[in-house]
Design an enzyme around this catalytic site. Sequence first.
Site, mmCIF file in Angstrom:
data_model
loop_
_atom_site.group_PDB
_atom_site.id
_atom_site.type_symbol
_atom_site.label_atom_id
_atom_site.label_comp_id
_atom_site.label_asym_id
_atom_site.label_seq_id
_atom_site.Cartn_x
_atom_site.Cartn_y
_atom_site.Cartn_z
ATOM 1 N N SER A 145 -62.958 94.773 29.121
ATOM 2 C CA SER A 145 -64.075 94.897 28.269
ATOM 3 C C SER A 145 -63.951 95.162 27.051
ATOM 4 O O SER A 145 -62.820 95.576 26.523
ATOM 5 C CB SER A 145 -64.940 95.999 29.205
ATOM 6 O OG SER A 145 -65.784 96.475 28.257
ATOM 7 N N TYR A 158 -65.708 104.751 32.192
ATOM 8 C CA TYR A 158 -65.841 103.243 32.213
ATOM 9 C C TYR A 158 -64.819 102.728 31.448
ATOM 10 O O TYR A 158 -63.821 101.967 31.436
ATOM 11 C CB TYR A 158 -67.193 102.580 32.076
ATOM 12 C CG TYR A 158 -67.034 101.124 32.231
ATOM 13 C CD1 TYR A 158 -66.956 100.350 33.187
ATOM 14 C CD2 TYR A 158 -67.183 100.575 30.902
ATOM 15 C CE1 TYR A 158 -66.952 99.067 33.128
ATOM 16 C CE2 TYR A 158 -67.077 99.021 30.743
ATOM 17 C CZ TYR A 158 -67.118 98.434 31.844
ATOM 18 O OH TYR A 158 -67.054 96.960 31.906
#
Length: 263
Positions: A145, A158
């Site tokens: 990501s 995250y």
Amino acid sequence: MSPRLSGLSMLVIGAGSGIGRATALAYLGEGATVTAIERDPEHAAGLRQAGADRPLHVVEGDATAPEIVATAVEAAVAAGGRLDQLTCCVGVFDHYVSVRELGMPQLIAAAEEIWRVNVLSALVAVGTAWPRLRDSRGSVTLTLSESAFHPVGGGVLYGSSKWALRGVVQHLSADLAPQVRVNGVAPGGTAGTRFSGLRALGQQERTVDSRAGREERIAAGTSLKITPTPEDHAGAFVYLADPRAARAVTGVVINSDGGRDPS
């Protein structure tokens, strides 16, 4: 000219929606045989329908469960005669939660859950698939990501899990060399993704696309002023899976985030 992945056998973990689904279909479009793991029966049925009349095999089950991964690895070998490529797209989101908002039991439970799903599942998959990938001199592609590079696109839980995967790419590329190439793709914010939040925090019914104005905010934060779709990332996965085009590529992460707006 034959499709670039013709004759290859691929396993895509977490292939029922979003980037995983787009990547599985892109592999099929390039001539590969694809085996997919998907937990949600509705998503699994939709993937089967999208890949109808093509060499697609869907294993329903939890991609974080070692026995399901082992079953899928052998299913991929049975379907394609070998396993050439493992793509990991399993993920869970934290919906930007801050450690300031969590009591200690919540923090520990949420951190353990996000590590298990986002990081440990990839290590389990690679460890399970390694003998088959070694035999074919294959490759692994992990889904990171933009949060693995910048403090955006999620909260600390995250983001730290994706930073960990960035390290996994580096270390595995050395650990599995010279037989297996290991790379990653780091998408930015993406329209049409529906991965959900942490069960430990009661977020499992929330998805990343539930926030109003999300697509406009994504576009505003990119240099290209675009909101990528899952299909926009699939080309990076196809390139890294191609044993000819990416023959000399390992330990690399491709950032498909639209560029970070410097302003």
